[in-house]
Each structure stands twice: as C-alpha cells, then as structure tokens.
Design a protein around this motif. Structure first.
Motif, PDB file in Angstrom:
ATOM      1  N   GLY A  19      -3.250   6.271  -9.228  1.00 54.21           N
ATOM      2  CA  GLY A  19      -3.750   5.936  -7.890  1.00 54.21           C
ATOM      3  C   GLY A  19      -3.670   7.064  -6.884  1.00 54.21           C
ATOM      4  O   GLY A  19      -4.453   7.094  -5.938  1.00 54.21           O
ATOM      5  N   GLY A  42      -6.667   8.757  -5.636  1.00 56.22           N
ATOM      6  CA  GLY A  42      -7.580   7.996  -4.775  1.00 56.22           C
ATOM      7  C   GLY A  42      -7.334   8.279  -3.308  1.00 56.22           C
ATOM      8  O   GLY A  42      -6.883   7.419  -2.543  1.00 56.22           O
ATOM      9  N   ASN A  56       0.805  -1.230   0.000  1.00 61.06           N
ATOM     10  CA  ASN A  56       0.000   0.000   0.000  1.00 61.06           C
ATOM     11  C   ASN A  56       0.831   1.270   0.000  1.00 61.06           C
ATOM     12  O   ASN A  56       1.961   1.289   0.474  1.00 61.06           O
ATOM     13  N   ASN A  57       0.228   2.322  -0.489  1.00 61.80           N
ATOM     14  CA  ASN A  57       0.737   3.679  -0.299  1.00 61.80           C
ATOM     15  C   ASN A  57      -0.245   4.416   0.596  1.00 61.80           C
ATOM     16  O   ASN A  57      -1.414   4.594   0.231  1.00 61.80           O
ATOM     17  N   PHE A  58       0.214   4.809   1.771  1.00 61.13           N
ATOM     18  CA  PHE A  58      -0.600   5.583   2.705  1.00 61.13           C
ATOM     19  C   PHE A  58       0.417   6.251   3.625  1.00 61.13           C
ATOM     20  O   PHE A  58       0.749   5.739   4.692  1.00 61.13           O
ATOM     21  N   TYR A  59       0.957   7.369   3.137  1.00 62.45           N
ATOM     22  CA  TYR A  59       2.112   7.991   3.790  1.00 62.45           C
ATOM     23  C   TYR A  59       1.834   8.419   5.226  1.00 62.45           C
ATOM     24  O   TYR A  59       2.759   8.607   6.008  1.00 62.45           O
ATOM     25  N   GLU A  60       0.559   8.548   5.594  1.00 66.41           N
ATOM     26  CA  GLU A  60       0.223   8.869   6.976  1.00 66.41           C
ATOM     27  C   GLU A  60       0.734   7.786   7.926  1.00 66.41           C
ATOM     28  O   GLU A  60       0.853   8.004   9.130  1.00 66.41           O
ATOM     29  N   CYS A  67      -1.032   2.655 -10.305  1.00 66.90           N
ATOM     30  CA  CYS A  67      -0.273   3.660  -9.562  1.00 66.90           C
ATOM     31  C   CYS A  67       0.662   4.395 -10.512  1.00 66.90           C
ATOM     32  O   CYS A  67       1.160   3.815 -11.486  1.00 66.90           O
ATOM     33  N   THR A  95      -8.001  14.404   3.744  1.00 64.12           N
ATOM     34  CA  THR A  95      -7.800  13.246   4.628  1.00 64.12           C
ATOM     35  C   THR A  95      -7.715  13.717   6.079  1.00 64.12           C
ATOM     36  O   THR A  95      -7.340  14.865   6.339  1.00 64.12           O
ATOM     37  N   LYS A 151      -7.387   8.749   0.581  1.00 65.75           N
ATOM     38  CA  LYS A 151      -7.893   7.809   1.583  1.00 65.75           C
ATOM     39  C   LYS A 151      -8.455   8.527   2.811  1.00 65.75           C
ATOM     40  O   LYS A 151      -8.103   9.672   3.091  1.00 65.75           O
ATOM     41  N   TYR A 181      -3.267  15.314   3.685  1.00 65.53           N
ATOM     42  CA  TYR A 181      -3.286  14.956   2.263  1.00 65.53           C
ATOM     43  C   TYR A 181      -4.565  15.528   1.647  1.00 65.53           C
ATOM     44  O   TYR A 181      -5.646  15.434   2.235  1.00 65.53           O
ATOM     45  N   ARG A 202     -12.930   6.132   0.842  1.00 58.03           N
ATOM     46  CA  ARG A 202     -11.754   6.405   0.020  1.00 58.03           C
ATOM     47  C   ARG A 202     -12.209   6.597  -1.434  1.00 58.03           C
ATOM     48  O   ARG A 202     -13.083   5.896  -1.924  1.00 58.03           O
ATOM     49  N   HIS A 209      -6.537  -0.668 -11.174  1.00 57.01           N
ATOM     50  CA  HIS A 209      -5.933   0.296 -10.250  1.00 57.01           C
ATOM     51  C   HIS A 209      -4.484   0.471 -10.699  1.00 57.01           C
ATOM     52  O   HIS A 209      -3.707  -0.484 -10.669  1.00 57.01           O
ATOM     53  N   ASN A 218      -6.108   0.573   3.469  1.00 59.40           N
ATOM     54  CA  ASN A 218      -6.605   0.949   2.144  1.00 59.40           C
ATOM     55  C   ASN A 218      -7.451   2.215   2.167  1.00 59.40           C
ATOM     56  O   ASN A 218      -7.993   2.624   1.140  1.00 59.40           O
TER      57      ASN A 218
HETATM   58  N1  MTE Z   1      -4.273   8.942   0.380  1.00 55.63           N
HETATM   59  C1  MTE Z   1      -3.657   9.434   1.474  1.00 55.63           C
HETATM   60  N2  MTE Z   1      -4.370  10.089   2.390  1.00 55.63           N
HETATM   61  N3  MTE Z   1      -2.314   9.254   1.677  1.00 55.63           N
HETATM   62  C2  MTE Z   1      -1.531   8.617   0.764  1.00 55.63           C
HETATM   63  O1  MTE Z   1      -0.301   8.495   0.972  1.00 55.63           O
HETATM   64  N4  MTE Z   1      -1.428   7.466  -1.425  1.00 55.63           N
HETATM   65  C3  MTE Z   1      -2.025   7.468  -2.762  1.00 55.63           C
HETATM   66  C4  MTE Z   1      -3.508   7.068  -2.724  1.00 55.63           C
HETATM   67  N5  MTE Z   1      -4.191   7.749  -1.655  1.00 55.63           N
HETATM   68  C5  MTE Z   1      -2.143   8.120  -0.433  1.00 55.63           C
HETATM   69  C6  MTE Z   1      -3.550   8.274  -0.565  1.00 55.63           C
HETATM   70  C7  MTE Z   1      -1.321   6.614  -3.705  1.00 55.63           C
HETATM   71  S1  MTE Z   1       0.180   7.180  -4.288  1.00 55.63           S
HETATM   72  C8  MTE Z   1      -1.868   5.452  -4.196  1.00 55.63           C
HETATM   73  S2  MTE Z   1      -1.128   4.579  -5.452  1.00 55.63           S
HETATM   74  C9  MTE Z   1      -3.074   4.889  -3.606  1.00 55.63           C
HETATM   75  O2  MTE Z   1      -3.585   5.675  -2.536  1.00 55.63           O
HETATM   76  C10 MTE Z   1      -2.757   3.514  -3.080  1.00 55.63           C
HETATM   77  O3  MTE Z   1      -3.916   2.848  -2.686  1.00 55.63           O
HETATM   78  P1  MTE Z   1      -3.818   1.347  -2.147  1.00 55.63           P
HETATM   79  O4  MTE Z   1      -2.808   1.320  -1.051  1.00 55.63           O
HETATM   80  O5  MTE Z   1      -5.202   1.018  -1.658  1.00 55.63           O
HETATM   81  O6  MTE Z   1      -3.401   0.506  -3.322  1.00 55.63           O
END
Ligand code: MTE
Length: 323
Positions: A236, A239, A80-84, A140, A175, A241, A194, A228, A138, A223
C-alpha cells in the motif's frame, strides 16, 4: 513502517458498518442504498452535482464487486495511513477534515514529456473521458488488508496525455507540501513531501490506477483526495496520496519509505509472501472488516493475487533482491 500493528479488539465499535452497507449487491442497488440510507447529507457536493469528479462511475466488468468481498466503507475511510495528518490509524480521518481543502486542485505533468501541463482535476477527468469503478485488493506492508471499490481512471491514460519522450523510463509522484494545513508535516518524521515512483512499463500496466473515489463517492480526504495512486499488486505505501505532480525521469526516483529505511523498504514493493519484512512475516495478513470477519487472517498471495497479470513485468528479476 514504524508503527505497531493494532489488535482487532482495538477497532472501535463505531467502526462497524450497518449491515445494509456491506452486503454485496449489484452496483445500481448499492447506489440506491446510499441515496436512501445516507441521504444527501453524507455525500459531497462533488458527488451530488455529478458534473464534477466525473460521477457516477460505471463498474468495469473485469474487476467487479461480485468477485471480491468489499470492505465496509466505514473501515476503508477510518483506518488509514496518511502521515501528513498523523501516525495513528484514526488521525487522517480526524485531521484531514479540519479545514484542509482538496478542492480546487491542480496536477502537474512534467519532466521528460512532449506535453508538460497543469490541469484542474475536474477538467482533467472530463478530458480523460470520465471514470470507472474497479474492486481491488489492498495489502499494506504492515500485514493488514482490505478490498476497496475504487472509482477513477487508468494511469496509462495520464501517461498518454503527457506523451513521454523516449528517454523517460520512470515516473516520480509527489504529494502536496502544506505544513500549515497538514499538521503531520510539522513533525520531521519523514522527509516531506511524500514521494513515490514507478517504472514506465508498470505505470502503463492495465491494473495501475488513479483513484478519485471510493464506493461511488468522491474519495475522502483521508484516503488521498482528490487523486491517489493505486497499484494493487504492490504494498500500500506505493499508493501515494493527494498527488500534485508527476514527473517523468530517466533514472529511478527514490521513494519515501526507501529513503527512510532502505533495509526494510525497496523501490519495487511487490507483495511477496515469500520475502519477510525484517521485523515481521509477510506470509499472511489480517483482514480488516466488520462483524463476521473481524480478526480473520488469510494467506497472502504472490503479487497480492495479481500474479497472472503482472509477473511478466519482472521476468528475470530476483524478487528477493529487488524487493
Ligand atoms: N501517501 C502519503 N502522501 N502519505 C502517507 O503516509 N501512506 C501509504 C499510502 N500512501 C501514505 C501515502 C501507506 S503506508 C498505505 S498502506 C496507504 O497509503 C494507505 O491507504 P489507505 O489509508 O487509503 O488505506
């Protein structure tokens, strides 16, 4: 993104899903498999109760699992990508499940609307008439891809609920900001919270979706629980989150990745194999998956395969310039 693309061999063996979970089968059989294979323990209370989260969801026949090969659940929820919650692919699963609560949750609709409001997520889902399942590609911006069976509802339903004023032309999504339980927000790697944006007509497009689940279960924290954004024709990062606020605006909002690196990431972020990222090609993508297709590459499709549906939104726009 600032992160390197990992090699396939870096995927842990534990990430390989049991055969039974990734074989394609009609949705009802799949749910039965989940019930038997995982027992109740792996299912969240939201799913077990059925009354909250809107589950079970019904497959939307326009976007069936039979048309695409869904990526195994284990990969979707562990890469996953979710930098938080950190910048490594494995961080979100680990750190988003150590006390961070995505329930209860309030979503605010605000800005240039006739019906500004705050909703409890579960009440909102009930009010919108429940959820459905759609299987989407999906892709990225880092050039990897998956196929995800999302549960949720069309974003257009939320737009209708907010009832935008004529001046509203864009949506700005935000977010949650929670430096205590989102450890990644302690580092100023990006400007928190974000944020993301869409044009109003993009938000009203049939494909634009708010996910509340994956594979018929409540969406895992990593996710983007509990709400989301999913815009399958865009990279991606659009998208966003764990959304707490959607604000309707007259001017285009800035988005996190564009704020960080305006030369690399734009507002539109439409998947486009003909326009390379300044540091890598976008012509093909690494397919994230289990045994049998780990490491395979495939050609990236214009608008991620949704060209017939969405190209009309961008008529007359120079897609190389408005990336
Ligand atoms: N939303 C938030 N709040 N923080 C994030 O870091 N990363 C984004 C996106 N939404 C991100 C985010 C990126 S770069 C991608 S590719 C997708 O979330 C990844 O979703 P997944 O982990 O469900 O595949």
């Amino acid at each position: 993104m600032n992160i390197r693309t990992p090699q396939d061999w870096e995927l842990p063996e534990s990430a390989v899903t049991a055969e039974s979970l990734y074989q394609l089968r009609p949705r009802r059989d799949f749910l039965r498999t989940l019930g038997i294979g995982l027992a109740g323990a792996a299912l969240s209370s939201r799913h077990l109760l059925g009354a909250t989260g809107g589950f079970p969801s019904l497959e939307n026949p326009a976007y069936p699992a039979s048309a695409l090969k869904p990526t195994p659940y284990e990969f979707i929820t562990s890469y996953n990508n979710f930098y938080e919650f950190g910048t490594d692919k494995a961080d979100p699963k680990m750190y988003a499940n150590r006390g961070w609560k995505s329930e209860p949750w309030t979503l605010e609709l605000a800005g240039l609307v006739r019906a500004p409001a705050k909703f409890d997520v579960n009440d909102l889902i009930k009010q919108l008439g429940g959820i459905e399942q759609r299987v989407y590609r999906h892709r990225c911006v880092e050039a990897w891809s998956m196929v995800v069976p999302w549960d949720g509802f069309p974003l257009a339903k939320l737009v209708a609920l907010a009832d935008p004023k004529p001046e509203a032309k864009f949506l700005k999504f935000t977010t949650l900001l929670d430096r205590v339980s989102m450890p990644g927000q302690k580092d100023n790697i990006i400007e928190w919270p974000y944020v993301e944006g869409l044009r109003l007509d993009e938000a009203n497009h049939e494909l634009a979706f708010i996910a509340t689940g994956i594979y018929g279960k409540a969406i895992p924290n990593q996710n983007g629980a509990p709400l989301r954004l999913v815009v399958p024709w865009k990279y991606g990062f659009k998208g966003i989150k764990s959304i707490v606020k959607i604000e309707f605006t007259a001017k285009a909002p800035r988005n996190t990745w564009n704020l960080m690196a305006p030369d690399e990431y734009g507002f539109y972020a439409n998947v486009n194999p003909n326009v390379d990222h300044p540091r890598w090609s976008q012509a093909s993508e690494r397919v994230i998956g289990g045994k049998g297709f780990a490491g395979s590459r495939q050609r990236t499709l214009m608008f991620n395969g949704y060209e017939a549906q969405v190209a009309g939104l961008y008529k007359g726009l120079d897609l190389a310039k408005y990336y």
